[in-house]
Design a protein around this motif. Structure first.
Motif, PDB file in Angstrom:
ATOM      1  N   ALA A  28     -22.109  42.886 -26.259  1.00  0.00           N
ATOM      2  CA  ALA A  28     -21.859  43.833 -27.362  1.00  0.00           C
ATOM      3  C   ALA A  28     -21.082  43.189 -28.505  1.00  0.00           C
ATOM      4  CB  ALA A  28     -21.077  45.023 -26.808  1.00  0.00           C
ATOM      5  N   ASP A  29     -20.655  41.920 -28.325  1.00  0.00           N
ATOM      6  CA  ASP A  29     -19.764  41.342 -29.340  1.00  0.00           C
ATOM      7  C   ASP A  29     -20.361  40.132 -30.054  1.00  0.00           C
ATOM      8  OD1 ASP A  29     -19.779  39.710 -27.138  1.00  0.00           O
ATOM      9  OD2 ASP A  29     -17.609  39.685 -26.836  1.00  0.00           O
ATOM     10  N   ILE A  30     -21.696  40.025 -30.048  1.00  0.00           N
ATOM     11  CA  ILE A  30     -22.305  38.813 -30.640  1.00  0.00           C
ATOM     12  C   ILE A  30     -21.934  38.659 -32.110  1.00  0.00           C
ATOM     13  CG2 ILE A  30     -24.503  37.683 -31.181  1.00  0.00           C
ATOM     14  CD1 ILE A  30     -25.649  39.281 -28.849  1.00  0.00           C
ATOM     15  N   HIS A  31     -21.839  39.791 -32.816  1.00  0.00           N
ATOM     16  CA  HIS A  31     -21.553  39.729 -34.251  1.00  0.00           C
ATOM     17  C   HIS A  31     -20.238  39.003 -34.558  1.00  0.00           C
ATOM     18  CE1 HIS A  31     -19.563  43.219 -32.583  1.00  0.00           C
ATOM     19  NE2 HIS A  31     -18.767  43.267 -33.621  1.00  0.00           N
ATOM     20  N   ARG A  32     -19.342  38.961 -33.571  1.00  0.00           N
ATOM     21  CA  ARG A  32     -18.055  38.302 -33.829  1.00  0.00           C
ATOM     22  C   ARG A  32     -18.178  36.777 -33.808  1.00  0.00           C
ATOM     23  NH1 ARG A  32     -14.514  42.474 -33.650  1.00  0.00           N
ATOM     24  NH2 ARG A  32     -14.845  44.110 -32.106  1.00  0.00           N
ATOM     25  N   PHE A  33     -19.250  36.284 -33.210  1.00  0.00           N
ATOM     26  CA  PHE A  33     -19.381  34.832 -33.034  1.00  0.00           C
ATOM     27  C   PHE A  33     -20.392  34.182 -33.984  1.00  0.00           C
ATOM     28  CE2 PHE A  33     -18.285  36.678 -28.824  1.00  0.00           C
ATOM     29  CZ  PHE A  33     -16.963  36.259 -28.819  1.00  0.00           C
ATOM     30  N   VAL A  34     -21.123  35.009 -34.727  1.00  0.00           N
ATOM     31  CA  VAL A  34     -22.083  34.462 -35.691  1.00  0.00           C
ATOM     32  C   VAL A  34     -21.376  34.367 -37.038  1.00  0.00           C
ATOM     33  CG1 VAL A  34     -24.291  34.810 -36.843  1.00  0.00           C
ATOM     34  CG2 VAL A  34     -24.005  35.525 -34.453  1.00  0.00           C
ATOM     35  N   ARG A  35     -21.264  33.139 -37.549  1.00  0.00           N
ATOM     36  CA  ARG A  35     -20.560  32.966 -38.824  1.00  0.00           C
ATOM     37  C   ARG A  35     -21.527  32.926 -39.997  1.00  0.00           C
ATOM     38  NH1 ARG A  35     -18.374  27.580 -36.557  1.00  0.00           N
ATOM     39  NH2 ARG A  35     -20.596  27.664 -36.045  1.00  0.00           N
ATOM     40  N   MET A  36     -22.750  32.395 -39.734  1.00  0.00           N
ATOM     41  CA  MET A  36     -23.772  32.312 -40.776  1.00  0.00           C
ATOM     42  C   MET A  36     -25.137  32.356 -40.085  1.00  0.00           C
ATOM     43  SD  MET A  36     -23.081  28.320 -41.735  1.00  0.00           S
ATOM     44  CE  MET A  36     -21.690  28.805 -42.687  1.00  0.00           C
ATOM     45  N   GLU A  37     -26.160  32.596 -40.850  1.00  0.00           N
ATOM     46  CA  GLU A  37     -27.481  32.785 -40.219  1.00  0.00           C
ATOM     47  C   GLU A  37     -27.897  31.588 -39.378  1.00  0.00           C
ATOM     48  OE1 GLU A  37     -29.679  35.761 -43.263  1.00  0.00           O
ATOM     49  OE2 GLU A  37     -30.886  34.590 -41.868  1.00  0.00           O
ATOM     50  N   ALA A  38     -27.484  30.401 -39.827  1.00  0.00           N
ATOM     51  CA  ALA A  38     -27.877  29.192 -39.085  1.00  0.00           C
ATOM     52  C   ALA A  38     -27.269  29.145 -37.682  1.00  0.00           C
ATOM     53  CB  ALA A  38     -27.464  27.958 -39.866  1.00  0.00           C
ATOM     54  N   ASP A  39     -26.264  29.975 -37.419  1.00  0.00           N
ATOM     55  CA  ASP A  39     -25.662  30.013 -36.067  1.00  0.00           C
ATOM     56  C   ASP A  39     -26.555  30.749 -35.066  1.00  0.00           C
ATOM     57  OD1 ASP A  39     -23.430  28.854 -37.160  1.00  0.00           O
ATOM     58  OD2 ASP A  39     -22.128  30.604 -36.964  1.00  0.00           O
ATOM     59  N   ILE A  40     -27.531  31.502 -35.565  1.00  0.00           N
ATOM     60  CA  ILE A  40     -28.316  32.371 -34.671  1.00  0.00           C
ATOM     61  C   ILE A  40     -29.352  31.544 -33.912  1.00  0.00           C
ATOM     62  CG2 ILE A  40     -29.874  34.368 -34.570  1.00  0.00           C
ATOM     63  CD1 ILE A  40     -28.622  35.314 -37.215  1.00  0.00           C
ATOM     64  N   PRO A  41     -29.358  31.648 -32.573  1.00  0.00           N
ATOM     65  CA  PRO A  41     -30.384  30.918 -31.814  1.00  0.00           C
ATOM     66  C   PRO A  41     -31.782  31.409 -32.212  1.00  0.00           C
ATOM     67  CG  PRO A  41     -28.703  31.842 -30.347  1.00  0.00           C
ATOM     68  CD  PRO A  41     -28.453  32.401 -31.698  1.00  0.00           C
TER      69      PRO A  41
ATOM     70  N   ALA B 247     -25.132  27.762 -32.123  1.00  0.00           N
ATOM     71  CA  ALA B 247     -26.389  28.392 -31.672  1.00  0.00           C
ATOM     72  C   ALA B 247     -26.629  28.070 -30.195  1.00  0.00           C
ATOM     73  CB  ALA B 247     -27.552  27.908 -32.528  1.00  0.00           C
ATOM     74  N   LEU B 248     -26.314  26.835 -29.835  1.00  0.00           N
ATOM     75  CA  LEU B 248     -26.495  26.419 -28.435  1.00  0.00           C
ATOM     76  C   LEU B 248     -25.544  27.210 -27.522  1.00  0.00           C
ATOM     77  CD1 LEU B 248     -28.059  24.171 -26.950  1.00  0.00           C
ATOM     78  CD2 LEU B 248     -26.029  22.745 -27.208  1.00  0.00           C
ATOM     79  N   LYS B 249     -24.304  27.327 -27.935  1.00  0.00           N
ATOM     80  CA  LYS B 249     -23.328  28.042 -27.104  1.00  0.00           C
ATOM     81  C   LYS B 249     -23.682  29.521 -27.018  1.00  0.00           C
ATOM     82  CE  LYS B 249     -19.558  24.795 -28.010  1.00  0.00           C
ATOM     83  NZ  LYS B 249     -18.132  24.596 -28.225  1.00  0.00           N
ATOM     84  N   LEU B 250     -24.144  30.082 -28.123  1.00  0.00           N
ATOM     85  CA  LEU B 250     -24.544  31.495 -28.092  1.00  0.00           C
ATOM     86  C   LEU B 250     -25.746  31.706 -27.176  1.00  0.00           C
ATOM     87  CD1 LEU B 250     -24.116  32.710 -31.788  1.00  0.00           C
ATOM     88  CD2 LEU B 250     -23.023  33.663 -29.751  1.00  0.00           C
TER      89      LEU B 250
ATOM     90  N   LEU C 237     -26.630  42.420 -35.984  1.00  0.00           N
ATOM     91  CA  LEU C 237     -25.759  42.095 -37.127  1.00  0.00           C
ATOM     92  C   LEU C 237     -25.847  43.171 -38.206  1.00  0.00           C
ATOM     93  CD1 LEU C 237     -26.269  38.215 -37.515  1.00  0.00           C
ATOM     94  CD2 LEU C 237     -24.546  39.450 -36.206  1.00  0.00           C
ATOM     95  N   LYS C 238     -27.070  43.674 -38.428  1.00  0.00           N
ATOM     96  CA  LYS C 238     -27.255  44.730 -39.435  1.00  0.00           C
ATOM     97  C   LYS C 238     -26.484  45.979 -39.032  1.00  0.00           C
ATOM     98  CE  LYS C 238     -31.549  43.781 -41.779  1.00  0.00           C
ATOM     99  NZ  LYS C 238     -32.945  43.681 -41.371  1.00  0.00           N
ATOM    100  N   GLU C 239     -26.623  46.303 -37.786  1.00  0.00           N
ATOM    101  CA  GLU C 239     -25.958  47.510 -37.273  1.00  0.00           C
ATOM    102  C   GLU C 239     -24.428  47.399 -37.396  1.00  0.00           C
ATOM    103  OE1 GLU C 239     -25.332  49.075 -32.874  1.00  0.00           O
ATOM    104  OE2 GLU C 239     -27.387  48.421 -33.249  1.00  0.00           O
ATOM    105  N   LYS C 240     -23.911  46.185 -37.226  1.00  0.00           N
ATOM    106  CA  LYS C 240     -22.447  45.977 -37.233  1.00  0.00           C
ATOM    107  C   LYS C 240     -21.911  45.667 -38.628  1.00  0.00           C
ATOM    108  CE  LYS C 240     -21.853  46.134 -32.706  1.00  0.00           C
ATOM    109  NZ  LYS C 240     -21.043  47.107 -32.021  1.00  0.00           N
ATOM    110  N   ASP C 241     -22.779  45.720 -39.633  1.00  0.00           N
ATOM    111  CA  ASP C 241     -22.346  45.448 -41.002  1.00  0.00           C
ATOM    112  C   ASP C 241     -21.695  44.060 -41.097  1.00  0.00           C
ATOM    113  OD1 ASP C 241     -22.161  46.058 -43.604  1.00  0.00           O
ATOM    114  OD2 ASP C 241     -20.230  47.118 -43.446  1.00  0.00           O
ATOM    115  N   TRP C 242     -22.372  43.116 -40.502  1.00  0.00           N
ATOM    116  CA  TRP C 242     -21.865  41.731 -40.405  1.00  0.00           C
ATOM    117  C   TRP C 242     -21.859  41.037 -41.773  1.00  0.00           C
ATOM    118  CZ3 TRP C 242     -24.939  37.330 -41.418  1.00  0.00           C
ATOM    119  CH2 TRP C 242     -24.373  36.101 -41.054  1.00  0.00           C
TER     120      TRP C 242
END
Ligand code: SF4
Ligand code: SF4
Ligand code: SF4
Length: 781
Positions: free
Chosen positions: A734-747, A715-718, A758-763
């Motif tokens: 445009a590529d954030i969805h590739r780096f979020v592994r779970m909801e807790a990763d989201i700042p 989350a800090l790095k993001l 994430l919703k838009e990218k079908d994450w």
């Protein structure tokens, strides 16, 4: 393992053959075991020992070629046209050729560091003996030579032990160079693997050179409070005799400073350095000064200030003698590798040489004895300085400069030749009319290469005119640089190891290389401070370290005065000269060894796998680079550490790029379960060129992500990545969805925006593994 020479001495021996008296003999070097860590699988690796590891990286980070030249002319079958699918007469393809040239460049760089190390160690063994103990950090350092331990599986204890390391390095570089011969290795990936091997040998050689000089010369030993020293054209006291030293090997400079010390002359003369010798001189004596990085050579010689110039090796302009001659400054060459066409006067009496230098009958000499160099340089400068000051012809006045500028025909050849595309003709036109502001402005972006002068059919001394208009500023160029501290202490590694591996210290950023880029210093200082403020650990070395120091904030303070020199979040750590780069790679290796307690000894693949998956380190080399920088970068690649270069991407011939869109490339093995887990493109590239400092900053933040980051760390790095992307590039990545592994990763502060993406990218959520690219262990249920 250490090595010991066995010396046998027999005073008197009666044998059947007769009587032997006073016999002394040496029976070479015997291995001696003094280290109880078990030997790992790859001590002294050959060219192919680590090939599987290299191919693992290279299959993820495929070479992307940017040929600078379509032809090969390496042998007399050629020139061979390699465009399209064409092959050379030896069968090599364009990709093979590009990788071959990169290997050649890396070999040149590594051979240079290796031979620097060899000369240093040979000289120090001769001076202090081969039993001289290595001591790069006193009680603060137990892992004294992490790269040597990792690569060679040996624990060097004395200067003599380092000779065995160099024997291995020399053998490997010979073999690597042989690979570039016509009709030898042509497979691009095998050539790239050999580039990595060259880089590893380069780091090994740099480590040997630096721990030898730190131990023998008592340079700062892993000292975060290494002294703040003076740097800049204006920091040199020109009322004193000035000795200018250029190069990278500090041995002759030590000869100069020792002579001054022994004759109570310290403080009576100025000893000023350009390039890494400058940094290493200040590590030896904080009274030495640094003029600046590599690009300051022409302007300082043309200033006429030096009373004598001493050159050692590497990155010295090959026309240094011609330039010095114009200014009537005697030159001493001190290295067999760089004789400058000068007569060898090593064996001649000191008094004769000084007499000839001071009468002006000798313009330059090769002197291969550092102690002699010390005496001759000091005495010659002392005699010459008053004479020179008296007869010094008045500098070109602004008015004379304007007259010179009037010769310009506006042909624009100079601008075409300038690597930085500077607006010289326009600036000269204005200067000829009395307006010097634009020409003075060119100074900031000029790297002193004088390609413009070479191109000018009117023989205008363009660079001299640029410095003439910027003279007032030049005289006020005086800054503070923290002298090179050397290695990172074990305790520092213990303190930051956990937060780095968990991602809570977002990364280590290493600014290395030559900084030959318009406004390079300012750009580098800005980048270093931005990431120090973001609590990254910043490491610097060589010319990059100098240019970062040549920046002042509104209160007149340099980054080294504003930030601590500790290896900690928010620190700006100058490790030292080029060869001190080894301590940056060494710190990453020590995290695996000291913090994670992984075995280091001859265990390269496991440690590189650890560093690649867990240590968010990124190298940045900004500007035109030498072959040594190519070798340094390759050493980082083999450890899986990404490197960013810029700008002018094509000049680097090829990049090593990951494909974020190929999901299959981004799986690791979870060492706990042996399952294959998708971790996203982290780090996304191993070697990439960017065009602006803004792109570089965004890329640094992006490439600091690692599979092992905890959610808090990710989350800090993001946060840094998104924040910098928005601020500097004006958009959400445009590529954030590739780096979020779970909801807790989201700042948290960006949750709404990111969830929408994430919703838009079908994450889909995934897990955080214990990541490895190599281990396939059996799982016991
Ligand atoms: S090395 Fe090969 S490609 Fe190069 S000139 Fe010779 S034959 Fe041609
Ligand atoms: S000396 Fe300066 S202005 Fe001239 S070509 Fe080099 S960078 Fe350009
Ligand atoms: S090359 Fe010389 S003459 Fe031509 S524009 Fe440049 S300074 Fe003027």
């Amino acid at each position: 393992m250490g090595t010991k020479e066995i010396n046998i001495s027999i005073k008197e021996l009666e044998t059947e053959l007769g009587q032997i008296k006073d016999l002394r003999m040496s029976v070479g070097r015997l291995a001696q075991e003094t280290w109880d860590e078990p030997q790992g699988p790859t001590p002294f690796p050959s060219l192919t020992t680590l090939r599987n590891w290299d191919l693992t990286l290279l299959n993820r980070y495929r070479p992307f070629y940017l040929p600078l030249c379509d032809l090969c002319c390496l042998c007399t079958y050629g020139k061979c046209d390699l465009t399209g699918d064409r092959k050379g007469a030896c069968g090599i393809s364009m990709p093979g050729q590009q990788s071959r040239i990169v290997l050649l460049a890396a070999c040149i760089g590594a051979a240079t560091h290796m031979n620097h190390a060899r000369e240093m160690v040979t000289h120090l063994v001769h001076t202090y003996g081969d039993e001289k103990k290595l001591d790069p950090g006193g009680l603060s350092i137990k892992v004294e030579a992490p790269i040597t331990r990792l690569v060679c599986g040996m624990k060097p204890e004395t200067l003599g032990d380092l000779e065995a390391v160099l024997d291995y390095a020399e053998q490997q570089i010979g073999a690597l160079l042989a690979c570039t011969h016509t009709g030898q290795e042509g497979n691009p990936l095998d050539l790239e693997s050999k580039v990595f091997h060259t880089g590893m040998i380069d780091h090994l050689s740099m480590e040997v050179a630096d721990i030898a000089q730190v131990s023998a010369y008592d340079l700062p030993k892993a000292d975060p409070d290494a002294p703040l020293v003076e740097i800049g054209y204006g920091s040199i006291d020109t009322t004193k005799p000035v000795i200018l030293v250029i190069g990278h090997n500090v041995v002759p400079s030590v000869g100069i400073m020792d002579y001054m010390q022994d004759h109570d002359l310290t403080g009576e003369l100025e000893v000023a350095g350009i390039c890494c010798t400058g940094i290493d001189m200040t590590r030896y004596s904080a009274r030495a000064k640094i003029v600046g990085p590599i690009s300051w050579q022409i302007r300082y010689i043309r200033s006429g200030i030096p009373d004598i110039i001493v050159v050692d090796e590497q990155c010295i302009r090959t026309d240094v003698f011609d330039e010095a001659r114009v200014q009537q400054i005697p030159v001493i060459a001190t290295s067999e590798k760089n004789c400058l066409g000068l007569p060898d006067r090593t064996g001649d009496p000191v008094d004769d040489i000084i007499d000839e230098f001071t009468r002006g009958t000798l313009e330059g000499a090769l002197i291969l004895d550092p102690e002699k160099v010390g005496e001759i340089a000091v005495r010659t400068a002392t005699i010459n300085a008053p004479k020179k000051r008296k007869k010094k012809k008045a500098k070109l006045t602004l008015k004379e400069g304007m007259e010179e500028a009037k010769k310009c025909t506006q042909c624009r050849e100079c601008r075409r030749a300038c690597p930085n595309d500077l607006h010289i003709p326009d600036a000269l036109k204005l200067f000829a009319r009395g307006d010097s502001a634009m020409l003075a402005g060119v100074y900031d972006a000029c790297v002193g290469c004088i390609r413009c002068e070479q191109a000018c059919s009117e023989d205008i001394d363009i660079h001299s005119l640029i410095t003439l208009t910027a003279e007032e500023r030049l005289e006020h160029e005086s800054y503070k640089l923290r002298s090179g501290r050397g290695a990172i202490q074990d305790i520092e590694i213990r303190q930051v190891g956990g937060p780095i591996v968990l991602g809570e210290i977002p990364g280590i950023v290493a600014f290395v290389g030559c900084a030959n880029y318009p406004s390079g210093g300012e750009d580098l200082a800005e980048m270093a401070m931005e990431f120090a403020n973001r609590r990254f650990i910043i490491c610097t070395s060589g010319c990059a370290a100098m240019t970062i120091g040549m920046y002042r904030d509104a209160d007149g303070k340099s980054p080294y005065e504003l930030y601590p020199g500790n290896f900690e979040a928010g620190g700006i750590v100058n490790v030292g000269s080029c060869v001190s780069n080894s301590h940056i790679a060494g710190a990453a290796i020590k995290i695996a060894s000291i913090f994670a307690r992984r075995n280091l000894r001859g265990n390269y693949e496991e440690i590189a796998d650890y560093v690649h998956n867990r240590v968010g380190a990124v190298g940045v080399a900004w500007g035109a680079m030498s072959q040594k920088a190519a070798a340094i970068a390759a050493g980082f690649w083999r450890l899986g550490i990404p490197v960013i270069v810029g700008p002018h991407g094509t000049k680097y011939r090829r990049m090593l790029l990951g494909r974020a869109d190929r999901d299959e490339d981004w799986y690791v093995t979870d060492a706990r379960t042996n399952e294959r887990i998708y971790v996203g493109p982290v780090p996304e590239h191993l070697f990439i060129s960017v065009e602006t400092k803004e792109e570089a900053m965004v890329m640094i933040a992006k490439l600091s992500m690692r599979p092992n980051d905890t959610s808090r760390g990710r989350a800090l790095k993001l946060t840094h990545y998104i924040d910098l992307h928005r601020r500097l590039l004006g958009s959400m990545p445009a590529d954030i969805h590739r780096f979020v592994r779970m909801e807790a990763d989201i700042p948290i502060t960006m949750k709404e925006d990111i969830v929408a993406i994430l919703k838009e990218k079908d994450w889909k959520e995934t897990v955080i593994p214990d990541p490895t690219l190599i281990r396939k262990k059996e799982v016991v249920s």
